[in-house]
Design an enzyme around this catalytic site. Structure first.
Site, mmCIF file in Angstrom:
data_model
loop_
_atom_site.group_PDB
_atom_site.id
_atom_site.type_symbol
_atom_site.label_atom_id
_atom_site.label_comp_id
_atom_site.label_asym_id
_atom_site.label_seq_id
_atom_site.Cartn_x
_atom_site.Cartn_y
_atom_site.Cartn_z
ATOM 1 N N LYS A 197 1.356 -1.283 -0.272
ATOM 2 C CA LYS A 197 -0.018 0.332 0.097
ATOM 3 C C LYS A 197 1.246 1.189 0.077
ATOM 4 O O LYS A 197 1.788 1.984 0.823
ATOM 5 C CB LYS A 197 -1.038 0.039 1.516
ATOM 6 C CG LYS A 197 -1.767 1.181 1.124
ATOM 7 C CD LYS A 197 -2.629 1.604 2.188
ATOM 8 C CE LYS A 197 -1.581 3.115 3.442
ATOM 9 N NZ LYS A 197 -2.193 4.517 1.929
ATOM 10 N N GLU A 270 9.967 0.525 10.553
ATOM 11 C CA GLU A 270 11.211 2.065 10.378
ATOM 12 C C GLU A 270 10.398 3.367 10.688
ATOM 13 O O GLU A 270 9.440 3.591 10.098
ATOM 14 C CB GLU A 270 11.790 1.625 9.144
ATOM 15 C CG GLU A 270 12.754 2.013 8.994
ATOM 16 C CD GLU A 270 12.849 3.691 8.133
ATOM 17 O OE1 GLU A 270 12.839 4.234 9.145
ATOM 18 O OE2 GLU A 270 13.215 4.007 7.381
ATOM 19 N N CYS A 304 13.310 10.362 7.148
ATOM 20 C CA CYS A 304 12.956 10.066 8.588
ATOM 21 C C CYS A 304 14.659 10.051 9.304
ATOM 22 O O CYS A 304 15.178 9.927 10.549
ATOM 23 C CB CYS A 304 12.712 8.423 8.674
ATOM 24 S SG CYS A 304 13.301 7.327 7.143
ATOM 25 N N GLU A 401 9.983 15.259 16.140
ATOM 26 C CA GLU A 401 10.712 14.881 15.112
ATOM 27 C C GLU A 401 9.445 15.399 13.906
ATOM 28 O O GLU A 401 8.165 15.508 13.554
ATOM 29 C CB GLU A 401 9.868 13.957 13.938
ATOM 30 C CG GLU A 401 9.862 13.338 12.480
ATOM 31 C CD GLU A 401 10.437 12.001 12.078
ATOM 32 O OE1 GLU A 401 9.012 11.619 12.233
ATOM 33 O OE2 GLU A 401 11.366 11.221 10.989
HETATM 34 P P1 NDP Z 1 2.420 7.921 8.659
HETATM 35 O O1 NDP Z 1 2.475 6.866 9.744
HETATM 36 O O2 NDP Z 1 0.612 7.876 8.894
HETATM 37 O O3 NDP Z 1 1.805 7.065 7.188
HETATM 38 C C1 NDP Z 1 2.710 5.626 7.185
HETATM 39 C C2 NDP Z 1 1.622 4.788 6.117
HETATM 40 O O4 NDP Z 1 1.033 3.890 7.194
HETATM 41 C C3 NDP Z 1 0.913 5.514 5.382
HETATM 42 O O5 NDP Z 1 0.856 4.351 3.420
HETATM 43 C C4 NDP Z 1 -0.471 5.839 5.662
HETATM 44 O O6 NDP Z 1 -1.714 5.629 4.797
HETATM 45 C C5 NDP Z 1 -0.053 3.875 6.121
HETATM 46 N N1 NDP Z 1 -1.247 4.393 8.045
HETATM 47 C C6 NDP Z 1 -1.944 4.709 8.254
HETATM 48 N N2 NDP Z 1 -2.274 4.650 9.974
HETATM 49 C C7 NDP Z 1 -2.424 3.279 9.159
HETATM 50 C C8 NDP Z 1 -3.016 2.634 10.322
HETATM 51 N N3 NDP Z 1 -3.669 2.600 11.599
HETATM 52 N N4 NDP Z 1 -2.669 1.328 9.960
HETATM 53 C C9 NDP Z 1 -1.734 1.316 8.694
HETATM 54 N N5 NDP Z 1 -1.247 1.650 8.465
HETATM 55 C C10 NDP Z 1 -1.531 3.383 8.105
HETATM 56 O O7 NDP Z 1 2.529 9.218 8.638
HETATM 57 P P2 NDP Z 1 2.035 10.930 7.645
HETATM 58 O O8 NDP Z 1 1.827 10.440 6.738
HETATM 59 O O9 NDP Z 1 0.875 10.418 8.797
HETATM 60 O O10 NDP Z 1 3.134 11.519 9.012
HETATM 61 C C11 NDP Z 1 3.027 11.802 10.175
HETATM 62 C C12 NDP Z 1 4.663 11.904 10.161
HETATM 63 O O11 NDP Z 1 4.652 10.717 10.703
HETATM 64 C C13 NDP Z 1 5.481 12.507 9.541
HETATM 65 O O12 NDP Z 1 5.580 14.079 9.941
HETATM 66 C C14 NDP Z 1 6.434 12.450 10.248
HETATM 67 O O13 NDP Z 1 6.845 13.251 11.355
HETATM 68 C C15 NDP Z 1 6.436 10.674 10.274
HETATM 69 N N6 NDP Z 1 6.844 10.273 9.343
HETATM 70 C C16 NDP Z 1 7.618 9.346 9.563
HETATM 71 C C17 NDP Z 1 8.568 8.874 8.177
HETATM 72 C C18 NDP Z 1 9.751 7.977 8.040
HETATM 73 O O14 NDP Z 1 10.598 7.726 6.862
HETATM 74 N N7 NDP Z 1 10.341 7.073 9.583
HETATM 75 C C19 NDP Z 1 7.295 8.154 6.654
HETATM 76 C C20 NDP Z 1 6.904 9.307 6.873
HETATM 77 C C21 NDP Z 1 6.114 9.954 8.099
HETATM 78 P P3 NDP Z 1 -1.891 7.188 4.601
HETATM 79 O O15 NDP Z 1 -0.555 7.980 3.669
HETATM 80 O O16 NDP Z 1 -2.789 6.638 4.030
HETATM 81 O O17 NDP Z 1 -1.816 8.037 5.836
#
Ligand code: NDP
Length: 492
Positions: A197, A270, A304, A401
């Protein structure tokens, strides 16, 4: 005579201003469909609910396409397709699986301009990054893991490696295609099948990748792509999968871990980071400044492992921050599709609001802010490169973050103090050390609680090198031989 005259001619004038003519990359190479379905069992299928969402470009909010919103039933169908494809795929000799993977890698290289333009259009990152970093690395991951597919027998001495089955993979929006490659390549090499996904804001390169899978004639069902929001991700966690690989926020990672407890499904996480980039007084300062800039302004800080906390030895704090501010003034912020752009668009409105909120908190708590003069485009989501000085460790901008182009500068006096402050975070994904002393690099690397420690460089990635976190940055490794293990089970 002419030789003498040449040598005495005045040196070329230093440019007084860094304005560049625009150099837009054409987007003609990308042909978008009006709407996209789900890629299940090698076919495009509509979401059962008929629901969809619009994916836009963050550079100007232009709608790009309608994308299917997969519900729980769609996810079940995708995992069933992956389950059906599993046995024949796992039974193939490793060298045969490798052939498909080498094909995928080569096609990614051949179509890299198309992918790079689409990545920048949908995600907002500068084209020079998607072209020179995301695409070459994505192809490199498939090449690298293709090389392991026929060597599993020898890779783990005295252990027999077997595939796990179906892997559910959930990826974020900061490196959409690259994270896809990090997840899919080791899974396929190990003989697993996949349901992936992509993030809601950046689904388009994953959907274009389905075209690559068809071109490579990958057997149907080996890779399935389901688009949607967090609910789709949650449905994948609950579906018939043997493993979940997740990259994203710590909050969602923890929720997934709770959900999977006791189910027997394997998990790798991660998650976030708040990395320390540590500069000692003997470091080559100009080189360090380049590393600091790359550490925090690369991909708008949506990284990240971004070096978001800069620790500077007190005696050089002033000259270093001066140099940094001068360098920041040369960063070109603007259209991601312009080949000169250094800092592109913020990925989404939601992320922009989060950055703005934390920056406001930094000001309120008493930190001093600097942003170079730059004109931000009127439409779309933008944030100027920002540095905070006078930051205390307790401030939110030093703890949380931000995931944006915002750097917090702190100081230290001794190596012990640097280690203590650097480790004073719930995260532990990466760190940087800048010093001329090799012994100090090793001393620091031993003490920093971070999965990756870069020395006199930053944000270097290689498919052969394991990447992953300590503490709230998650567990499990991606990359290298270590990255294969989470996709295998072992008979001793
Ligand atoms: P999320 O953790 O919400 O998103 C990451 C992935 O998980 C997306 O595909 C998201 O879908 C999906 N997701 C969301 N909720 C669920 C759930 N309950 N169960 C399973 N999968 C889920 O990150 P955000 O995009 O909201 O970003 C928020 C913050 O997270 C950022 O500001 C940053 O600080 C951190 N982040 C860290 C990352 C890293 O690489 N370590 C990467 C991205 C974000 P969808 O996109 O549809 O919400």
């Amino acid at each position: 005579m002419s030789h003498v005259a040449k040598r005495s001619s005045p040196p070329a004038p230093v440019p007084a201003d860094w304005t560049y003519a625009s150099a837009p990359e054409s987007r003609e190479i990308v042909s978008l469909r009006e709407r996209y379905g789900l890629f299940v069992g090698g076919e495009w299928v509509a979401a059962r609910s008929g629901e969809s969402f619009t994916t836009i470009s963050p550079r100007d909010e232009e709608p790009l396409a309608e994308v299917a919103q997969a519900g729980a039933e769609d996810v079940v169908a995708a995992t069933a397709a992956a389950r059906e494809a599993f046995e024949p795929w796992a039974a193939l000799p490793g060298s045969e699986r490798a052939k498909y993977m080498f094909r995928i890698a080569r096609i990614l290289q051949e179509r890299s301009r198309e992918f790079a333009v689409l990545e920048s259009l949908n995600g907002g990152k500068p084209i020079k990054e998607s072209r020179d970093v995301d695409l070459p690395l994505a192809a490199a991951h498939f090449f690298y893991y293709a090389g392991w597919a026929d060597k599993l027998e020898y890779a783990f001495p005295n252990r027999t490696a077997r595939p796990l089955g179906v892997a559910g993979q959930i990826i974020p929006w900061n490196f959409p295609l690259l994270m896809l490659a990090w997840k899919i390549a080791p899974a396929l090499a190990g003989g697993n099948t996949v349901v992936l996904k992509p993030a809601e804001t950046t689904p388009l390169t994953a959907l274009l990748f389905c075209d690559v899978l068809r071109q490579a004639e990958l057997p149907p069902g080996v890779v399935n792509i389901v688009t949607g929001d967090g609910a789709t991700g949650a449905a994948l966690v609950d579906a018939d999968v043997d493993k979940i690989a997740f990259t994203g926020s710590t909050e969602v990672g923890k929720a997934i871990q709770r959900r999977l407890a006791g189910t027997g499904k394997k998990l790798t996480l991660e998650l976030g980071g708040k990395a320390a980039n540590i500069v000692f007084d003997d470091a080559a300062l100009d080189q360090a400044v380049e590393g600091i800039v790359n550490g925090i302004y690369f991909n708008q800080g949506h990284v990240c492992c971004a070096g978001s906390r800069l620790f500077v030895q007190e005696s050089i704090a002033e000259p270093l921050v001066d140099k940094l501010k001068r360098r920041m003034a040369t960063l070109r912020v603007g259209d991601p599709l312009d080949k000169n752009t250094d800092v592109g668009a913020i990925n989404s409105k939601l992320q922009l609001e989060k950055i703005e909120e934390l920056v406001a908190a930094g000001r309120d708590e008493g930190a001093e802010i600097y942003q170079p003069p730059c004109r931000l485009p009127e439409r779309g989501y933008w944030f100027a490169p920002t540095v905070f000085t006078n930051v205390a460790q307790s401030y939110r901008i030093a703890q949380e973050e931000i995931f944006g182009p915002v750097l917090s500068v702190l100081t230290f006096r001794t190596p012990d103090e640097a280690v203590e402050k650097a480790n004073n975070t719930p995260y532990g994904l990466s760190a940087g050390v800048w010093t001329e002393k090799g012994s100090r690099i090793l001393w620091m690397a031993e003490r920093l609680r971070a999965g990756v420690v870069w020395a006199n460089t930053y944000n270097r990635f290689d498919p052969a090198s394991p990447f992953g976190g300590y503490k709230e940055s998650g567990f499990g490794r991606e990359g290298g031989r270590h990255g294969l293990e989470p996709y295998l089970s072992f008979e001793e």
